[in-house]
Scaffold this motif. Structure first.
Motif, PDB file in Angstrom:
ATOM      1  N   PHE A   7      50.170  46.250  27.201  1.00  0.00           N
ATOM      2  CA  PHE A   7      48.716  46.457  27.277  1.00  0.00           C
ATOM      3  C   PHE A   7      48.252  47.478  26.242  1.00  0.00           C
ATOM      4  CE2 PHE A   7      49.013  44.299  31.389  1.00  0.00           C
ATOM      5  CZ  PHE A   7      47.942  43.437  31.261  1.00  0.00           C
ATOM      6  N   PHE A  29      40.167  33.198  30.724  1.00  0.00           N
ATOM      7  CA  PHE A  29      38.948  34.026  30.799  1.00  0.00           C
ATOM      8  C   PHE A  29      37.637  33.248  30.911  1.00  0.00           C
ATOM      9  CE2 PHE A  29      41.982  37.167  28.951  1.00  0.00           C
ATOM     10  CZ  PHE A  29      41.887  38.122  29.956  1.00  0.00           C
ATOM     11  N   TYR A  32      34.433  34.863  32.590  1.00  0.00           N
ATOM     12  CA  TYR A  32      34.649  36.325  32.606  1.00  0.00           C
ATOM     13  C   TYR A  32      33.335  37.116  32.627  1.00  0.00           C
ATOM     14  CZ  TYR A  32      36.118  40.929  30.731  1.00  0.00           C
ATOM     15  OH  TYR A  32      36.313  42.270  30.515  1.00  0.00           O
ATOM     16  N   LEU A  36      31.660  39.440  35.699  1.00  0.00           N
ATOM     17  CA  LEU A  36      31.414  40.880  35.550  1.00  0.00           C
ATOM     18  C   LEU A  36      29.921  41.194  35.734  1.00  0.00           C
ATOM     19  CD1 LEU A  36      34.401  40.909  34.672  1.00  0.00           C
ATOM     20  CD2 LEU A  36      33.775  42.494  32.851  1.00  0.00           C
ATOM     21  N   GLY A  55      42.697  49.008  37.283  1.00  0.00           N
ATOM     22  CA  GLY A  55      42.980  48.185  36.103  1.00  0.00           C
ATOM     23  C   GLY A  55      41.726  47.991  35.286  1.00  0.00           C
ATOM     24  N   GLY A  57      40.972  48.655  32.200  1.00  0.00           N
ATOM     25  CA  GLY A  57      41.103  48.180  30.816  1.00  0.00           C
ATOM     26  C   GLY A  57      40.198  48.936  29.863  1.00  0.00           C
ATOM     27  N   SER A  78      47.976  51.749  31.336  1.00  0.00           N
ATOM     28  CA  SER A  78      48.096  51.708  29.871  1.00  0.00           C
ATOM     29  C   SER A  78      47.406  52.928  29.264  1.00  0.00           C
ATOM     30  CB  SER A  78      47.462  50.420  29.330  1.00  0.00           C
ATOM     31  OG  SER A  78      47.079  50.592  27.986  1.00  0.00           O
ATOM     32  N   MET A  81      44.516  51.940  26.945  1.00  0.00           N
ATOM     33  CA  MET A  81      43.328  51.494  27.690  1.00  0.00           C
ATOM     34  C   MET A  81      42.593  52.729  28.252  1.00  0.00           C
ATOM     35  SD  MET A  81      42.994  48.114  27.750  1.00  0.00           S
ATOM     36  CE  MET A  81      43.857  46.541  27.793  1.00  0.00           C
ATOM     37  N   GLY A  97      48.540  55.331  36.402  1.00  0.00           N
ATOM     38  CA  GLY A  97      49.442  55.020  37.514  1.00  0.00           C
ATOM     39  C   GLY A  97      49.588  53.529  37.687  1.00  0.00           C
ATOM     40  N   ASP A  98      50.771  53.118  38.115  1.00  0.00           N
ATOM     41  CA  ASP A  98      51.088  51.703  38.318  1.00  0.00           C
ATOM     42  C   ASP A  98      50.588  51.270  39.701  1.00  0.00           C
ATOM     43  OD1 ASP A  98      52.319  49.250  38.778  1.00  0.00           O
ATOM     44  OD2 ASP A  98      54.153  49.828  37.731  1.00  0.00           O
ATOM     45  N   ILE A  99      49.712  50.285  39.739  1.00  0.00           N
ATOM     46  CA  ILE A  99      49.146  49.888  41.041  1.00  0.00           C
ATOM     47  C   ILE A  99      50.194  49.217  41.943  1.00  0.00           C
ATOM     48  CG2 ILE A  99      46.698  49.795  40.399  1.00  0.00           C
ATOM     49  CD1 ILE A  99      47.028  46.754  40.033  1.00  0.00           C
ATOM     50  N   SER A 100      51.313  48.789  41.365  1.00  0.00           N
ATOM     51  CA  SER A 100      52.321  48.195  42.255  1.00  0.00           C
ATOM     52  C   SER A 100      52.949  49.271  43.151  1.00  0.00           C
ATOM     53  CB  SER A 100      53.383  47.411  41.478  1.00  0.00           C
ATOM     54  OG  SER A 100      54.033  48.237  40.570  1.00  0.00           O
ATOM     55  N   THR A 118      39.047  43.707  38.268  1.00  0.00           N
ATOM     56  CA  THR A 118      38.823  42.467  37.532  1.00  0.00           C
ATOM     57  C   THR A 118      40.013  42.188  36.614  1.00  0.00           C
ATOM     58  OG1 THR A 118      37.497  43.632  35.850  1.00  0.00           O
ATOM     59  CG2 THR A 118      36.296  42.537  37.624  1.00  0.00           C
ATOM     60  N   TYR A 119      40.600  41.034  36.834  1.00  0.00           N
ATOM     61  CA  TYR A 119      41.730  40.534  36.018  1.00  0.00           C
ATOM     62  C   TYR A 119      42.899  41.520  35.994  1.00  0.00           C
ATOM     63  CZ  TYR A 119      38.446  36.927  34.751  1.00  0.00           C
ATOM     64  OH  TYR A 119      37.551  35.887  34.829  1.00  0.00           O
TER      65      TYR A 119
HETATM   66  C1  LIG Z   1      43.546  41.826  31.729  1.00  0.00           C
HETATM   67  S1  LIG Z   1      43.188  43.551  31.737  1.00  0.00           S
HETATM   68  C2  LIG Z   1      41.637  43.622  32.648  1.00  0.00           C
HETATM   69  C3  LIG Z   1      40.794  44.804  32.243  1.00  0.00           C
HETATM   70  C4  LIG Z   1      39.414  44.885  32.844  1.00  0.00           C
HETATM   71  N1  LIG Z   1      39.458  45.105  34.277  1.00  0.00           N
HETATM   72  C5  LIG Z   1      38.603  43.661  32.516  1.00  0.00           C
HETATM   73  O1  LIG Z   1      38.118  42.993  33.429  1.00  0.00           O
HETATM   74  O2  LIG Z   1      38.436  43.379  31.343  1.00  0.00           O
HETATM   75  C6  LIG Z   1      44.314  44.175  32.945  1.00  0.00           C
HETATM   76  C7  LIG Z   1      44.274  45.690  33.050  1.00  0.00           C
HETATM   77  O3  LIG Z   1      45.041  46.068  34.177  1.00  0.00           O
HETATM   78  C8  LIG Z   1      45.994  47.037  33.794  1.00  0.00           C
HETATM   79  N2  LIG Z   1      47.202  46.806  34.619  1.00  0.00           N
HETATM   80  C9  LIG Z   1      47.981  45.700  34.650  1.00  0.00           C
HETATM   81  N3  LIG Z   1      48.999  45.866  35.511  1.00  0.00           N
HETATM   82  C10 LIG Z   1      48.849  47.119  36.026  1.00  0.00           C
HETATM   83  C11 LIG Z   1      49.602  47.888  36.937  1.00  0.00           C
HETATM   84  N4  LIG Z   1      50.694  47.406  37.514  1.00  0.00           N
HETATM   85  N5  LIG Z   1      49.163  49.124  37.243  1.00  0.00           N
HETATM   86  C12 LIG Z   1      48.042  49.639  36.664  1.00  0.00           C
HETATM   87  N6  LIG Z   1      47.297  48.967  35.777  1.00  0.00           N
HETATM   88  C13 LIG Z   1      47.699  47.718  35.465  1.00  0.00           C
HETATM   89  C14 LIG Z   1      46.250  46.824  32.316  1.00  0.00           C
HETATM   90  O4  LIG Z   1      46.711  47.993  31.673  1.00  0.00           O
HETATM   91  C15 LIG Z   1      44.879  46.391  31.839  1.00  0.00           C
HETATM   92  O5  LIG Z   1      44.093  47.491  31.476  1.00  0.00           O
END
Ligand SMILES: C[S@@+](CC[C@H](N)C(=O)[O-])C[C@H]1O[C@@H](n2cnc3c(N)ncnc32)[C@H](O)[C@@H]1O
Length: 205
Positions: A7, A29, A32, A36, A55, A57, A78, A81, A97-100, A118-119
């Motif tokens: 990312f 997308f 998209y 939004l 997330g 972005g 990221s 981001m 932080g990792d949302i998982s 979103t996404y």
């Molecule tokens: C496809 S982009 C979507 C960005 C924005 N929400 C949009 O609608 O355009 C996915 C975003 O989620 C973040 N992301 C993906 N997996 C993630 C995770 N496990 N933990 C945190 N952020 C995550 C990525 O870094 C990225 O910024």
């Protein structure tokens, strides 16, 4: 599955590439901007104050809300981001932080009127999505709402039909919402279709 480093590399071109798919009405997308915009308008119609974006972005949606004076919180994994988003929203409370693994501790200290994703949630398996969404519902203020815009389908048949149409472009590493399969966990889940591959999911407290 894209890692946080993946990312980071995509971040500077992200908006441009999303635009191309959206304008061509193609997976992943298609719809998209419409989704939004719909989330943005629904938030504006209510008297919400605090918003969490998971997330976020490049902050396409959340920065518009920031400019309208909402109190903004967010989590993304990221670094690039986060830099782009923080530049657009200097006073937003953004965390790496990792949302998982759920929300970071700093975000668990607060409650939110709206939580947006979103996404971003298609990077979690369905079981992880259920656990994460249940934890997010607990972070909502009374009357709060979760808006999820993403690649999503009403049924597995619809999902498989789209997968066939998309062919080699289909991302086998992502886990898209099939609403029928979430009804058991969230009987109140609402889904509105915005394109052949996407829609708006609403969950209320
Ligand atoms: C496809 S982009 C979507 C960005 C924005 N929400 C949009 O609608 O355009 C996915 C975003 O989620 C973040 N992301 C993906 N997996 C993630 C995770 N496990 N933990 C945190 N952020 C995550 C990525 O870094 C990225 O910024």
């Amino acid at each position: 599955m894209l890692s946080n480093k993946g990312f980071d590399l995509w971040a500077d071109d992200y908006d441009k590439s999303v635009d191309i798919y959206d304008n061509n009405e193609s997976y992943p997308f298609a719809g998209y901007k419409m989704i939004l915009n719909e989330i943005y308008n629904r938030i504006l119609m209510n008297s919400y104050k605090s918003i969490l974006d998971v997330g976020f972005g490049t902050a396409t949606l959340i920065s518009k809300l920031y400019n309208n004076g909402y109190e903004i919180y967010g989590q993304d994994f990221s670094k690039r981001m986060i830099e782009i988003a923080q530049e657009k929203m200097p006073n937003a409370n953004l965390f790496n932080g990792d949302i998982s693994n759920g929300l970071v501790d700093e975000l668990l200290l607060h409650k939110y009127d709206v939580i947006i994703a979103t996404y971003s949630l298609h990077h979690l398996t369905d079981l992880k999505k259920v656990t994460f969404l249940k934890s997010l519902i607990k972070q909502l203020n009374e009357g709060g709402v979760i808006y999820i815009g993403d690649v999503a389908f009403n049924s597995r048949n619809e999902h498989d039909k789209c997968m066939k149409e998309v062919g080699d472009e289909w991302d086998k590493d992502e886990f898209y919402f099939v609403i029928d399969e979430f009804l058991h966990y969230f009987p109140e889940i609402k889904f509105e279709k915005f394109s052949n591959c996407s829609g708006l999911i609403t969950l209320k407290k």
